[in-house]
Each structure stands twice: as structure tokens, then as C-alpha cells.
Design a protein around this motif. Sequence first.
Motif, PDB file in Angstrom:
ATOM      1  N   VAL A   1       0.839  -1.210   0.061  1.00  0.00           N
ATOM      2  CA  VAL A   1      -0.106   0.122  -0.019  1.00  0.00           C
ATOM      3  C   VAL A   1       0.891   1.277   0.198  1.00  0.00           C
ATOM      4  O   VAL A   1       0.527   2.239  -0.613  1.00  0.00           O
ATOM      5  CB  VAL A   1      -0.922  -0.178   1.275  1.00  0.00           C
ATOM      6  CG1 VAL A   1      -1.781   1.232   1.380  1.00  0.00           C
ATOM      7  CG2 VAL A   1      -2.003  -1.065   0.977  1.00  0.00           C
ATOM      8  N   ALA A   2       2.113   1.195   0.674  1.00  0.00           N
ATOM      9  CA  ALA A   2       2.729   2.292   0.849  1.00  0.00           C
ATOM     10  C   ALA A   2       3.520   2.687  -0.608  1.00  0.00           C
ATOM     11  O   ALA A   2       3.501   3.857  -0.914  1.00  0.00           O
ATOM     12  CB  ALA A   2       3.934   2.265   2.014  1.00  0.00           C
ATOM     13  N   PHE A   3       4.083   1.364  -1.058  1.00  0.00           N
ATOM     14  CA  PHE A   3       4.509   1.711  -2.510  1.00  0.00           C
ATOM     15  C   PHE A   3       3.711   2.099  -3.412  1.00  0.00           C
ATOM     16  O   PHE A   3       3.804   3.110  -4.165  1.00  0.00           O
ATOM     17  CB  PHE A   3       5.173   0.458  -2.861  1.00  0.00           C
ATOM     18  CG  PHE A   3       6.508   0.022  -2.377  1.00  0.00           C
ATOM     19  CD1 PHE A   3       7.680   1.009  -1.992  1.00  0.00           C
ATOM     20  CD2 PHE A   3       6.760  -1.294  -1.809  1.00  0.00           C
ATOM     21  CE1 PHE A   3       8.982   0.572  -1.708  1.00  0.00           C
ATOM     22  CE2 PHE A   3       8.290  -1.658  -1.195  1.00  0.00           C
ATOM     23  CZ  PHE A   3       9.118  -0.714  -1.363  1.00  0.00           C
ATOM     24  N   ALA A   4       2.347   1.516  -3.522  1.00  0.00           N
ATOM     25  CA  ALA A   4       1.505   1.812  -4.249  1.00  0.00           C
ATOM     26  C   ALA A   4       1.087   3.327  -4.327  1.00  0.00           C
ATOM     27  O   ALA A   4       0.755   4.182  -5.191  1.00  0.00           O
ATOM     28  CB  ALA A   4      -0.039   1.011  -4.221  1.00  0.00           C
ATOM     29  N   SER A   5       1.117   3.984  -3.015  1.00  0.00           N
ATOM     30  CA  SER A   5       0.648   5.299  -2.922  1.00  0.00           C
ATOM     31  C   SER A   5       1.904   6.311  -3.365  1.00  0.00           C
ATOM     32  O   SER A   5       1.241   7.474  -3.444  1.00  0.00           O
ATOM     33  CB  SER A   5       0.334   5.677  -1.275  1.00  0.00           C
ATOM     34  OG  SER A   5      -0.625   4.828  -1.030  1.00  0.00           O
ATOM     35  N   ASP A   6       2.926   5.892  -3.458  1.00  0.00           N
ATOM     36  CA  ASP A   6       3.984   6.615  -4.097  1.00  0.00           C
ATOM     37  C   ASP A   6       4.137   6.671  -5.747  1.00  0.00           C
ATOM     38  O   ASP A   6       5.255   6.795  -6.044  1.00  0.00           O
ATOM     39  CB  ASP A   6       5.334   6.227  -3.266  1.00  0.00           C
ATOM     40  CG  ASP A   6       6.606   6.973  -3.467  1.00  0.00           C
ATOM     41  OD1 ASP A   6       6.336   8.531  -3.387  1.00  0.00           O
ATOM     42  OD2 ASP A   6       7.615   6.848  -3.388  1.00  0.00           O
TER      43      ASP A   6
END
Length: 131
Positions: free
Chosen positions: A5-10
Motif C-alpha cells: 500500500v505504501a509503495f502503491a501510494s508513492d
Amino acid sequence: LRLWVAFASDYEENFECARAATGCLAMASQYSPIANVLRSLTNFDDMARTLVQCGNLEIMQRVMVILLNMTEHGEKCIEAVKSTGSGTFCEGYVLSYHKGENMSDLNFSDGDKQLMLATIDLAKEVAERCR
């Protein structure tokens, strides 16, 4: 899941990582236990809301698959998807680009046109399941 989720949000800073992470989430969200953990993450709403509206067809398509998958896993997941506002966004998206008729001004390549049509079809399904 939190890392994906963190990578996707970046997506603005690390597009390739975001695309890969969103794809992983799209595949993993087919499974009910994963979908239920995903919906309970504190940053799920933000991620879904931001990415479904990001304007990048590759990311949008993957997020719409996540949302569709989640609607297959019971009322709590359906409510989580609805709470992101994705259904409303998808309805507007479909109205704006219905059947791809309003894409002529976008100067898309043939590949991008096909991606856009697939994204419109996914948006129709998300909107329908969020009603």
C-alpha cells in the motif's frame, strides 16, 4: 500488505514500484483473508481514493481491479470500497468517457486507447457494485 500500500501510494515519485505494488495488491485481493486485512488498514481509504483518481491508466486499472475483487468478499469489504468514494468517481468517469467516445481530444496511442476502454469497463463494474 502495508508495504505494498505504501509503495502503491508513492506513484508520483516511484511509478514503476507503484505499478508493481498495485498489481500485487490486485492479484492478492482475490483472496478473502487478504481483502479483509486490506480493508482494515488505516491508509486503505487514502490509497484507493488517490489512486483511482490519479489519471494514470495503468495505475487506475489496477486499483479498479482491487476494488472489484474486494466487492466479492462480503458486506464489510463492499462498505470499505464505498467509503472511499470510488463508486461515485467511477460513475462520473464512465459518464465522461462513455464507450470511449470522448477520447478523441486526448491524443492517445492505439495501446492507450485500448487501456482506456478497459479502464472504462472496469469503472462501470465498480460503479454498479457500489450502488
